[in-house]
Write an enzyme that holds these catalytic residues in place. Sequence first.
Site: not given
Ligand code: GRF
Length: 221
Positions: A68, A94, A110, A112, A144, A146, A177
């Site tokens: 990695r 990853r 990131n 999530h 981070d 984790g 998102e």
């Molecule tokens: C999203 O749900 C994001 O939160 C997660 O992976 C997904 C990515 O979707 N980490 P996209 O590739 O942006 O459409």
Amino acid sequence: MPRPLRLGVLVSGSGSNLQAILDACAARRIPAEVAVVICNVPDARALQRARDARVPTVVLPHHEHARREDYDSRVVAELRARGVELVCLAGFMRIVTPVLLSAFPQRVINIHPSLLPAFPGMHGVRQAFRAGVRVSGCTVHFVDVGTDSGPILIQAAVPVLDGDTEETLAARVLAQEHRIYPRAIQLIAEGRVQIDGRRVRIADGRPDAASTIASPPVEDP
Ligand code: GRF
């Protein structure tokens, strides 16, 4: 407007969050520009989105690197070559290593699909749905070492409806998102974000203490 912050976006899949970032940059809603998109999956839809936006792309299949850390060294080299200042993981499947994190300290974020710290790791929406929560959502956080554990920058909550399936809930979370990721980048680009231990302080964040979500709704007297 300040000089645009140079972003490196790391993707693996559909790239809908990448699209939201590209759109926000193109419309000058945020003072940022995507300097490069790096992808570990050669046929990912995200790559076509980047090409359509005339953004440079780099395909780095992960199986070509035994460790990695070696992979991340390549990623760091590509990011540096393009003067990247903020690294945005957007569906990048990853685990990143300290090689990347130490090259961009406090500069890797990131997204999530859960209200962290609940439901980190894979399948955040599924975990939340199966746990029976009535409110879920999404989080942009600093990365981070984790898994989905770094300081939280912005969150959006959505109610879980009785008629929901995992898929309908996921779609509603994903729509949020696309709102919060560009906003997170904007806040950083404007220099309004400071990490203070576990907390992220946001200068002039215009908090709205009155806005709440109850699920099911509560009729206040
Ligand atoms: C999203 O749900 C994001 O939160 C997660 O992976 C997904 C990515 O979707 N980490 P996209 O590739 O942006 O459409």
